[in-house]
Design a protein around this motif. Structure first.
Motif, PDB file in Angstrom:
ATOM      1  N   LEU A   1      15.586 -19.527 -35.747  1.00 30.37           N
ATOM      2  CA  LEU A   1      14.216 -19.376 -36.242  1.00 30.37           C
ATOM      3  C   LEU A   1      13.411 -18.509 -35.282  1.00 30.37           C
ATOM      4  O   LEU A   1      13.673 -18.519 -34.078  1.00 30.37           O
ATOM      5  CB  LEU A   1      13.540 -20.740 -36.366  1.00 30.37           C
ATOM      6  N   GLN A   2      12.423 -17.816 -35.799  1.00 28.07           N
ATOM      7  CA  GLN A   2      11.568 -16.944 -34.997  1.00 28.07           C
ATOM      8  C   GLN A   2      10.131 -17.459 -35.028  1.00 28.07           C
ATOM      9  O   GLN A   2       9.644 -17.880 -36.088  1.00 28.07           O
ATOM     10  CB  GLN A   2      11.594 -15.508 -35.554  1.00 28.07           C
ATOM     11  N   ASP A   3       9.449 -17.421 -33.866  1.00 29.04           N
ATOM     12  CA  ASP A   3       8.027 -17.748 -33.836  1.00 29.04           C
ATOM     13  C   ASP A   3       7.290 -16.781 -34.753  1.00 29.04           C
ATOM     14  O   ASP A   3       7.631 -15.589 -34.814  1.00 29.04           O
ATOM     15  CB  ASP A   3       7.465 -17.620 -32.420  1.00 29.04           C
ATOM     16  N   MET A   4       6.290 -17.298 -35.479  1.00 27.55           N
ATOM     17  CA  MET A   4       5.532 -16.453 -36.403  1.00 27.55           C
ATOM     18  C   MET A   4       4.047 -16.745 -36.286  1.00 27.55           C
ATOM     19  O   MET A   4       3.651 -17.884 -36.061  1.00 27.55           O
ATOM     20  CB  MET A   4       5.993 -16.684 -37.842  1.00 27.55           C
ATOM     21  N   ASN A   5       3.274 -15.695 -36.469  1.00 34.34           N
ATOM     22  CA  ASN A   5       1.821 -15.769 -36.460  1.00 34.34           C
ATOM     23  C   ASN A   5       1.368 -15.129 -37.767  1.00 34.34           C
ATOM     24  O   ASN A   5       1.508 -13.919 -37.939  1.00 34.34           O
ATOM     25  CB  ASN A   5       1.296 -15.002 -35.239  1.00 34.34           C
ATOM     26  N   VAL A   6       0.891 -15.941 -38.709  1.00 38.62           N
ATOM     27  CA  VAL A   6       0.567 -15.440 -40.047  1.00 38.62           C
ATOM     28  C   VAL A   6      -0.837 -15.839 -40.451  1.00 38.62           C
ATOM     29  O   VAL A   6      -1.435 -16.752 -39.877  1.00 38.62           O
ATOM     30  CB  VAL A   6       1.579 -15.958 -41.095  1.00 38.62           C
TER      31      VAL A   6
ATOM     32  N   GLY B   1       2.713 -25.358 -36.945  1.00 36.11           N
ATOM     33  CA  GLY B   1       3.269 -26.369 -36.049  1.00 36.11           C
ATOM     34  C   GLY B   1       4.636 -25.950 -35.560  1.00 36.11           C
ATOM     35  O   GLY B   1       5.049 -24.793 -35.692  1.00 36.11           O
ATOM     36  N   VAL B   2       5.358 -26.909 -34.995  1.00 35.03           N
ATOM     37  CA  VAL B   2       6.701 -26.649 -34.479  1.00 35.03           C
ATOM     38  C   VAL B   2       7.714 -26.996 -35.561  1.00 35.03           C
ATOM     39  O   VAL B   2       7.773 -28.134 -36.035  1.00 35.03           O
ATOM     40  CB  VAL B   2       6.975 -27.468 -33.196  1.00 35.03           C
ATOM     41  N   TRP B   3       8.486 -26.005 -35.950  1.00 35.09           N
ATOM     42  CA  TRP B   3       9.520 -26.162 -36.965  1.00 35.09           C
ATOM     43  C   TRP B   3      10.880 -26.181 -36.283  1.00 35.09           C
ATOM     44  O   TRP B   3      11.130 -25.419 -35.352  1.00 35.09           O
ATOM     45  CB  TRP B   3       9.460 -25.023 -37.976  1.00 35.09           C
ATOM     46  N   VAL B   4      11.778 -27.044 -36.774  1.00 30.58           N
ATOM     47  CA  VAL B   4      13.139 -27.135 -36.255  1.00 30.58           C
ATOM     48  C   VAL B   4      14.102 -27.060 -37.429  1.00 30.58           C
ATOM     49  O   VAL B   4      13.925 -27.750 -38.436  1.00 30.58           O
ATOM     50  CB  VAL B   4      13.367 -28.459 -35.475  1.00 30.58           C
TER      51      VAL B   4
ATOM     52  N   VAL C   1      26.043 -31.106 -33.641  1.00 31.10           N
ATOM     53  CA  VAL C   1      24.698 -30.790 -34.116  1.00 31.10           C
ATOM     54  C   VAL C   1      24.159 -29.620 -33.299  1.00 31.10           C
ATOM     55  O   VAL C   1      24.390 -29.541 -32.092  1.00 31.10           O
ATOM     56  CB  VAL C   1      23.752 -32.003 -33.939  1.00 31.10           C
ATOM     57  N   ALA C   2      23.433 -28.735 -33.967  1.00 30.40           N
ATOM     58  CA  ALA C   2      22.738 -27.644 -33.274  1.00 30.40           C
ATOM     59  C   ALA C   2      21.342 -27.543 -33.867  1.00 30.40           C
ATOM     60  O   ALA C   2      21.125 -27.868 -35.043  1.00 30.40           O
ATOM     61  CB  ALA C   2      23.488 -26.327 -33.433  1.00 30.40           C
ATOM     62  N   GLU C   3      20.399 -27.108 -33.035  1.00 30.46           N
ATOM     63  CA  GLU C   3      19.031 -26.948 -33.502  1.00 30.46           C
ATOM     64  C   GLU C   3      18.469 -25.608 -33.055  1.00 30.46           C
ATOM     65  O   GLU C   3      18.826 -25.103 -31.998  1.00 30.46           O
ATOM     66  CB  GLU C   3      18.129 -28.069 -32.958  1.00 30.46           C
ATOM     67  N   SER C   4      17.586 -25.084 -33.898  1.00 24.99           N
ATOM     68  CA  SER C   4      16.823 -23.886 -33.570  1.00 24.99           C
ATOM     69  C   SER C   4      15.356 -24.234 -33.808  1.00 24.99           C
ATOM     70  O   SER C   4      15.021 -24.853 -34.819  1.00 24.99           O
ATOM     71  CB  SER C   4      17.257 -22.721 -34.459  1.00 24.99           C
ATOM     72  N   LYS C   5      14.498 -23.834 -32.872  1.00 25.76           N
ATOM     73  CA  LYS C   5      13.090 -24.230 -32.917  1.00 25.76           C
ATOM     74  C   LYS C   5      12.193 -23.005 -32.871  1.00 25.76           C
ATOM     75  O   LYS C   5      12.495 -22.028 -32.186  1.00 25.76           O
ATOM     76  CB  LYS C   5      12.806 -25.113 -31.699  1.00 25.76           C
ATOM     77  N   ALA C   6      11.068 -23.083 -33.588  1.00 25.86           N
ATOM     78  CA  ALA C   6      10.082 -22.008 -33.568  1.00 25.86           C
ATOM     79  C   ALA C   6       8.708 -22.579 -33.897  1.00 25.86           C
ATOM     80  O   ALA C   6       8.586 -23.637 -34.515  1.00 25.86           O
ATOM     81  CB  ALA C   6      10.444 -20.918 -34.571  1.00 25.86           C
ATOM     82  N   THR C   7       7.693 -21.847 -33.504  1.00 24.94           N
ATOM     83  CA  THR C   7       6.317 -22.248 -33.789  1.00 24.94           C
ATOM     84  C   THR C   7       5.743 -21.338 -34.868  1.00 24.94           C
ATOM     85  O   THR C   7       5.875 -20.117 -34.800  1.00 24.94           O
ATOM     86  CB  THR C   7       5.461 -22.148 -32.508  1.00 24.94           C
TER      87      THR C   7
END
Length: 188
Positions: free
Chosen positions: A83-88, A147-150, A159-165
């Motif tokens: 996942l990529q941080d996004m500002n929308v 918010g913070v998305w995982v 299990v693996a996780e990817s995190k982004a705001t």
């Protein structure tokens, strides 16, 4: 593979992806157990090159029988693209994408601020390398979508996780209107 008991001399050959495996191939060991008339092909080191269709072919003067099975390497999910941080801006559409390598295929869920989100990651067909891209669409995002998305991928191997705001910008909102007032000349 286990064969029935019989008097005829049986020849067992092994194949990978329809190419015969020779007895001197350093990737395999061929074993014959006479007590139960079984034959085994042992993969000495499981690597990506070993993935494929294996076939055992038993033949004698009376005919031929064969059986086949697929060998896959099981591996925990791994995010090749996270996942990529996004500002929308509020009201825009957002596409959250990931690319995952896993075998067996991973179960993928989305969480927002630690809670499972009602957003579904939709898989696309696997690419030529067997990797799967997943995409979730948020249509007309609102401030609470920020918010913070995982993205969590799970299979029997791990299990693996990817995190982004996700930051959602909104137009300024006036919380308190100006009130008419009267002041005397020279007062603050």
């Amino acid at each position: 593979v286990q064969l029935d008991k019989h008097d005829a001399k049986t020849l067992v050959k092994w194949f990978k992806d329809d190419k015969e495996i020779k007895s001197n191939d350093s990737h395999f060991r061929m074993v014959q157990e006479t007590k139960d008339n079984s034959y085994k092909l042992i993969v000495l080191k499981a690597t990506e090159e070993m993935v494929g269709k294996f076939k055992a072919q038993a033949s004698n003067d009376c005919g031929l029988s064969e059986t086949a099975a697929r060998l896959d390497i099981v591996k925990a999910p791994k995010f090749l693209e996270g996942l990529q941080d996004m500002n929308v801006k509020e009201g825009e559409n957002v596409a959250m994408k990931v690319l995952i390598d896993a075998c067996p295929v991973a179960e993928v869920v989305m969480l927002k601020d630690g809670q499972e989100a009602p957003v579904k990651m939709v898989p696309k067909p696997a690419n030529k390398d067997g990797y799967i891209e997943y995409e979730a669409q948020l249509v007309g995002v609102k401030l609470p979508d920020g918010g913070v998305w995982v993205c969590r991928a799970t299979n029997i191997q791990g299990v693996a996780e990817s995190k982004a705001t996700l930051l959602v910008q909104t137009a300024p909102k006036i919380l308190q209107d100006l009130a008419d007032s009267q002041v005397g000349q020279g007062q603050e």
